[in-house]
Design a protein around this motif. Structure first.
Motif, PDB file in Angstrom:
ATOM      1  N   HIS A   1       7.221 -53.760  33.871  1.00  0.00           N
ATOM      2  CA  HIS A   1       5.815 -53.427  33.639  1.00  0.00           C
ATOM      3  C   HIS A   1       5.178 -52.883  34.918  1.00  0.00           C
ATOM      4  N   GLY A   2       5.450 -53.517  36.038  1.00  0.00           N
ATOM      5  CA  GLY A   2       4.906 -53.051  37.316  1.00  0.00           C
ATOM      6  C   GLY A   2       5.401 -51.661  37.674  1.00  0.00           C
ATOM      7  N   LEU A   3       6.680 -51.387  37.409  1.00  0.00           N
ATOM      8  CA  LEU A   3       7.232 -50.066  37.693  1.00  0.00           C
ATOM      9  C   LEU A   3       6.570 -49.000  36.816  1.00  0.00           C
ATOM     10  N   LEU A   4       6.412 -49.279  35.530  1.00  0.00           N
ATOM     11  CA  LEU A   4       5.775 -48.310  34.638  1.00  0.00           C
ATOM     12  C   LEU A   4       4.324 -48.044  35.045  1.00  0.00           C
ATOM     13  N   ALA A   5       3.602 -49.085  35.399  1.00  0.00           N
ATOM     14  CA  ALA A   5       2.209 -48.908  35.817  1.00  0.00           C
ATOM     15  C   ALA A   5       2.126 -48.079  37.098  1.00  0.00           C
ATOM     16  N   ALA A   6       3.032 -48.332  38.035  1.00  0.00           N
ATOM     17  CA  ALA A   6       3.023 -47.595  39.302  1.00  0.00           C
ATOM     18  C   ALA A   6       3.434 -46.138  39.102  1.00  0.00           C
ATOM     19  N   LEU A   7       4.346 -45.871  38.165  1.00  0.00           N
ATOM     20  CA  LEU A   7       4.767 -44.492  37.900  1.00  0.00           C
ATOM     21  C   LEU A   7       3.593 -43.638  37.435  1.00  0.00           C
ATOM     22  N   GLU A   8       2.762 -44.192  36.586  1.00  0.00           N
ATOM     23  CA  GLU A   8       1.662 -43.425  36.008  1.00  0.00           C
ATOM     24  C   GLU A   8       0.395 -43.448  36.847  1.00  0.00           C
ATOM     25  N   ALA A   9       0.351 -44.286  37.878  1.00  0.00           N
ATOM     26  CA  ALA A   9      -0.889 -44.412  38.647  1.00  0.00           C
ATOM     27  C   ALA A   9      -0.823 -43.744  40.015  1.00  0.00           C
ATOM     28  N   GLY A  10       0.281 -43.876  40.701  1.00  0.00           N
ATOM     29  CA  GLY A  10       0.357 -43.389  42.077  1.00  0.00           C
ATOM     30  C   GLY A  10       0.945 -42.008  42.186  1.00  0.00           C
ATOM     31  N   PRO A  11       0.696 -41.369  43.312  1.00  0.00           N
ATOM     32  CA  PRO A  11       1.279 -40.043  43.524  1.00  0.00           C
ATOM     33  C   PRO A  11       2.732 -40.153  43.948  1.00  0.00           C
ATOM     34  N   PRO A  12       3.597 -39.244  43.599  1.00  0.00           N
ATOM     35  CA  PRO A  12       3.370 -38.169  42.649  1.00  0.00           C
ATOM     36  C   PRO A  12       3.346 -38.716  41.223  1.00  0.00           C
ATOM     37  N   LEU A  13       2.509 -38.146  40.408  1.00  0.00           N
ATOM     38  CA  LEU A  13       2.292 -38.612  39.047  1.00  0.00           C
ATOM     39  C   LEU A  13       3.493 -38.299  38.167  1.00  0.00           C
ATOM     40  N   VAL A  14       3.953 -39.299  37.433  1.00  0.00           N
ATOM     41  CA  VAL A  14       5.040 -39.135  36.477  1.00  0.00           C
ATOM     42  C   VAL A  14       4.457 -39.390  35.096  1.00  0.00           C
ATOM     43  N   VAL A  15       4.572 -38.402  34.213  1.00  0.00           N
ATOM     44  CA  VAL A  15       4.039 -38.524  32.857  1.00  0.00           C
ATOM     45  C   VAL A  15       5.121 -39.110  31.966  1.00  0.00           C
ATOM     46  N   VAL A  16       4.936 -40.355  31.557  1.00  0.00           N
ATOM     47  CA  VAL A  16       5.912 -41.048  30.713  1.00  0.00           C
ATOM     48  C   VAL A  16       5.678 -40.638  29.264  1.00  0.00           C
ATOM     49  N   GLU A  17       6.726 -40.112  28.627  1.00  0.00           N
ATOM     50  CA  GLU A  17       6.638 -39.715  27.223  1.00  0.00           C
ATOM     51  C   GLU A  17       7.083 -40.829  26.285  1.00  0.00           C
ATOM     52  N   ALA A  18       8.122 -41.563  26.664  1.00  0.00           N
ATOM     53  CA  ALA A  18       8.636 -42.630  25.811  1.00  0.00           C
ATOM     54  C   ALA A  18       9.258 -43.710  26.686  1.00  0.00           C
ATOM     55  N   ALA A  19       9.137 -44.930  26.218  1.00  0.00           N
ATOM     56  CA  ALA A  19       9.752 -46.065  26.902  1.00  0.00           C
ATOM     57  C   ALA A  19      10.257 -47.026  25.824  1.00  0.00           C
ATOM     58  N   GLU A  20      11.564 -47.158  25.747  1.00  0.00           N
ATOM     59  CA  GLU A  20      12.173 -48.065  24.778  1.00  0.00           C
ATOM     60  C   GLU A  20      12.657 -49.299  25.517  1.00  0.00           C
ATOM     61  N   ILE A  21      12.194 -50.455  25.069  1.00  0.00           N
ATOM     62  CA  ILE A  21      12.527 -51.706  25.733  1.00  0.00           C
ATOM     63  C   ILE A  21      13.340 -52.560  24.766  1.00  0.00           C
TER      64      ILE A  21
END
Length: 176
Positions: free
Chosen positions: A122-142
């Motif tokens: 969860h922390g990794l996904l939140a950091a990917l979408e919040a900090g630079p450089p921005l990573v646009v997550v399209e899908a995440a299967e858990i």
């Protein structure tokens, strides 16, 4: 004494003429008032636009998207970003790859497979979408990679298959 115009047209004609002049004055005053109301509405609209522009100027600029000069550089930047975010978290990156998208050649898909605790992922996904450089997550299967074990005091390990987008930017010296 009636006056020269009233003497020529008579008292009823002078009354009609006076009424016409008053009516013309009222119509021109109505146009002035209507113009003032239109100007007031335009000023209010301009103030609203100015307020929006001032609010936009006060916001920080958007983060730059994850990018590279080609697909290999983009994959390297993606993997480096994942590795940086994974350090200090209870997760393991199993792999990362890039997949060209024929519909959007400058926006390829990035895939990553990871395992870790729910908090770490969860922390990794939140950091990917919040900090630079921005990573646009399209899908995440858990899914569950390994169930919790109370005897060994091991938490549940989750598996995350992530699909995101990156940007392939042309080189600065390339012709456009």
């Amino acid at each position: 004494m009636i006056g020269p115009i009233a003497g020529r047209i008579g008292r009823p004609g002078a009354t009609i003429l006076a009424a016409g002049l008053v009516l013309a004055g009222l119509l021109s005053a109505g146009q002035v008032v209507g113009g003032l109301l239109d100007a007031r509405a335009e000023i209010a609209e301009a103030r609203a636009r100015l307020g929006h522009l001032q609010a936009a100027a006060g916001r920080p600029p958007p983060a730059a998207p994850l990018s590279g000069g080609d697909e290999a550089a983009l994959l390297g930047a993606f993997r480096a970003r994942l590795d940086a975010l994974a350090s200090g978290r209870a997760l393991v990156i199993d792999g990362a790859r890039v997949e060209a998208d024929p519909g959007s050649p400058t926006l390829p898909r990035l895939h990553a497979q990871m395992r870790g605790t729910a908090e770490a992922l969860h922390g990794l996904l939140a950091a990917l979408e919040a900090g630079p450089p921005l990573v646009v997550v399209e899908a995440a299967e858990i899914g569950i990679a390994r169930p919790a074990d109370a005897v060994e005091e091991r938490p549940t390990a989750l598996r995350l298959d992530l699909t995101a987008r990156g940007a392939v930017l042309p080189a600065a010296d390339a012709p456009r």
